[in-house]
Scaffold this motif. Structure first.
Motif, PDB file in Angstrom:
ATOM      1  N   TYR A   1      88.267 105.344  57.195  1.00 24.68           N
ATOM      2  CA  TYR A   1      88.598 104.325  56.188  1.00 24.68           C
ATOM      3  C   TYR A   1      90.061 104.450  55.770  1.00 24.68           C
ATOM      4  O   TYR A   1      90.780 103.442  55.665  1.00 24.68           O
ATOM      5  N   LEU A   2      90.518 105.692  55.552  1.00 21.80           N
ATOM      6  CA  LEU A   2      91.924 105.898  55.180  1.00 21.80           C
ATOM      7  C   LEU A   2      92.862 105.477  56.301  1.00 21.80           C
ATOM      8  O   LEU A   2      93.956 104.970  56.041  1.00 21.80           O
ATOM      9  N   ASP A   3      92.456 105.700  57.537  1.00 22.99           N
ATOM     10  CA  ASP A   3      93.262 105.261  58.684  1.00 22.99           C
ATOM     11  C   ASP A   3      93.551 103.772  58.576  1.00 22.99           C
ATOM     12  O   ASP A   3      94.698 103.316  58.705  1.00 22.99           O
ATOM     13  N   MET A   4      92.500 102.988  58.309  1.00 19.92           N
ATOM     14  CA  MET A   4      92.669 101.536  58.205  1.00 19.92           C
ATOM     15  C   MET A   4      93.376 101.141  56.912  1.00 19.92           C
ATOM     16  O   MET A   4      94.208 100.224  56.911  1.00 19.92           O
ATOM     17  N   ALA A   5      93.075 101.832  55.828  1.00 18.97           N
ATOM     18  CA  ALA A   5      93.691 101.488  54.539  1.00 18.97           C
ATOM     19  C   ALA A   5      95.197 101.726  54.561  1.00 18.97           C
ATOM     20  O   ALA A   5      95.979 100.912  54.053  1.00 18.97           O
TER      21      ALA A   5
END
Length: 619
Positions: free
Chosen positions: A515-519
């Protein structure tokens, strides 16, 4: 016997890396050999067709099937002979496939090479559109769909070549290449010569990369100074001490295993190796360090990929390259990721509330087997329950050299040659920073039933050389992450409830990273946003927020291969379990995925639907 292809050699880069770290009667299993004469299609003719009509249909089918077989062989020959390094790891006996020379020692990294690849991909796209799909065999239809999916994904990156990132702290070229050189097998004296040629070429190759990085800087696309520092720190691990280092030791070991070499010849070759290391290898890394130092200040983007002018578009390309996902947008992926995190955290909360004794177990638990070989053998036995039996194969477990522990991943598997599945090597990083990653589950990811198992299965069950070199990290890393999660619940010495808790926690943690990768790279989250997000899950988010942010910036879309790939597999399994109920068979499901082989999930999903229908009908 292979044909000579007179057309200009193409390089569409179907296979992406030699590091790891592909229909049945009704579209299910088995791969037909692409290089053999194809068989007629099995579809029955319509009743109204005359004998002459049927003969014409059969003749046309055979011609089309042969035309596609010729394309497969041409693509395989072109791809695998693009570089000596790739060829050596993918084929033990190139002459057996009619390959005697390569275009380069290492595949070039330059704008010219990238643009040529784009032109070749466009040519292939047009060629693929010219086939009459109905006339092809089932296996050829699958290969065609995979190639079309790959070309559609590559189209998303057209015009964005300067956004490519050959350098990265742990997964960049400069970090992985030395380990490949250490594992460059010596079958013959010529292999030693080729190895030394590659070693002596390294400073020229890294000069190529620096020129590309300068082009990126000129276009305002250079990485930030923080990222440059991370890459430079990685490079410093390879400033070897003369006379005694892992590159010298590994060379001597391989040389000693080579028959028919006199002691004088060995001494001469060892001297040449040490000279190449001193005159080319170490200078190559000094060249990178000095060149990157000069490029500091040219990269002004301190955000993720979306902070560059067309960075958001490039990140979308990276996501679909990394995952091959069947989801239609990154927004859909983020929603699915949030749901997966939530579901697994609910499991952990429920287990801890109903079984409070589990909390104390988390501080001190141990698997039954703790040594790598014993773990591999236990996992090998455990796979017999829910996975098809793998043909016998050998493997070697090695420790990452101490000098490289901070520059490499926790573990990685080197793909075996497609014509010799007996060569399997797994490296384990013993650095204490990875102590929180249980060795048992790491080996499940890399060995049985992970990368090694998956690779050997496909190499021994598919006869299509082209399929064997196609690389889709969403499938390979997704499978490995999926079985790694399963390994928590095997008969491994853990309390079953604790295994269930650890599995859910592992899935949630990987989901948070994804999720952090995409955020960071798609939504533009900054450090403060990452810290705020982590505060929902960790008691001390300040201690990890900066490193998490920088990891996502340095390696955009990397975590998605693991998380989204495993999510796609779990989604299929849950659908099958729901629709088949008591008739669901885990081994059959795993066999379906293994037989499909390396492919994007947008292709696999269609075949899964057919497989599920067949299972319902009892086929």
């Amino acid at each position: 016997m292979h044909k000579n292809h007179k057309k200009r050699r193409r390089s569409v880069r179907l296979q992406r890396s030699v590091l790891s770290a592909a229909l049945c009667a009704l579209l299910l299993t088995s791969c037909a050999p692409a290089s053999r004469a194809p068989q007629p299609t099995t579809a029955a003719p319509y009743e109204e067709e005359t004998g002459a009509d049927y003969e014409q249909l059969t003749e046309n089918s055979l011609k089309e099937q042969q035309r596609f077989a010729d394309l497969e062989e041409s693509l395989f020959q072109d791809e695998i002979s693009a570089s000596r390094l790739d060829l050596h790891f993918l084929l033990k006996n190139p002459e057996g496939r009619g390959i005697t020379k390569t275009d380069a020692l290492i595949a070039p990294i330059s704008m010219e090479a990238f643009l040529q690849t784009r032109n070749d991909q466009e040519e292939l796209r047009k060629e693929l559109s010219g086939f009459q799909t109905a006339l092809l065999t089932d296996d050829q239809k699958l290969t065609l769909r995979i190639l079309e999916s790959l070309m559609n994904t590559e189209k998303k990156g057209e015009g964005l070549e300067l956004y490519s990132q050959p350098l990265a702290p742990t997964i960049g070229t400069q970090a992985q290449l030395p380990m490949l050189l250490c594992e460059y097998a010596f079958y013959t004296r010529q292999d030693v010569e080729d190895y030394l040629n590659i070693l002596e070429y390294l400073d020229t190759f890294y000069g190529q990369i620096l020129s590309f990085e300068q082009e990126k800087a000129d276009a305002g696309l250079m990485m930030s100074d923080t990222s440059i520092d991370h890459v430079m720190e990685s490079c410093k691990s390879y400033l070897l001490v003369p006379g005694n280092n892992f590159m010298i030791d590994s060379f001597k070991e391989r040389l000693n295993a080579l028959p028919d070499l006199t002691d004088d010849a060995k001494k001469e070759l060892c001297a040449r190796n040490e000279a190449a290391l001193e005159e080319h290898f170490v200078p190559a890394y000094k060249l990178l360090i000095d060149g990157l130092e000069k490029l500091k200040g040219t990269g002004t983007n301190e955000k993720g990929m979306c902070g560059y002018p067309d960075g958001k578009a490039y990140y979308q390309y990276l996501v679909y390259t990394a995952t091959g996902t069947s989801y239609h947008s990154i927004d859909e992926l983020m929603t699915a990721t949030e749901q997966e995190i939530s579901d697994n955290l609910q499991i952990t909360s429920k287990l801890l509330s109903e079984h409070p004794e589990l909390e104390s177990m988390l501080d001190n638990y141990q698997y039954r087997q703790t040594e790598p070989t014993a773990i591999m053998e236990e996992l090998k036995e455990q796979t017999l329950k829910d996975f098809p039996q793998l043909p016998e194969c050998s493997y070697t477990l090695k420790d990452v050299p101490k000098a490289l522990e901070l520059s490499l991943s926790p573990a990685f598997y080197l793909t075996s040659p497609i014509d010799d599945s007996s060569q399997n090597v797994i490296y384990i990083n013993r650095n204490p920073i990875y102590d929180n990653q249980p060795l048992y589950n790491t080996i499940a990811h890399e060995g049985y039933p992970g990368h090694l198992y998956q690779t050997v299965w496909f190499h021994t069950h598919c006869d299509s050389d082209l399929r064997k070199i196609l690389s889709f990290s969403g499938y390979t890393e997704g499978w490995a992450a999926y079985v790694e999660a399963l390994s928590y619940r095997l008969d491994n010495g853990l309390d079953p409830l604790l295994g269930e808790l650890l599995e859910a926690n592992s899935k949630a943690t990987l989901g948070i990273h994804a999720y952090l990768d995409m955020a960071v790279n798609y939504l533009g989250w900054e450090r403060k946003d990452v810290q705020k997000y982590l505060s929902s899950y960790f008691s001390d988010p300040e201690s990890i927020a900066d490193s998490m942010f920088e990891t996502m910036v340095d390696n955009p879309a990397n975590y998605l291969s693991y998380f989204i790939g495993s999510l796609e597999i779990r989604n299929m399994r849950e659908t099958a379990e729901l629709q088949l109920g008591d008739s669901f068979n885990t081994t059959k499901f795993h066999t379906f995925l293994l037989d499909m082989g390396n492919a994007p999930f947008d292709v696999i999903q269609a075949y899964f639907t057919t497989w599920l229908m067949n299972q319902k009908m009892g086929n």
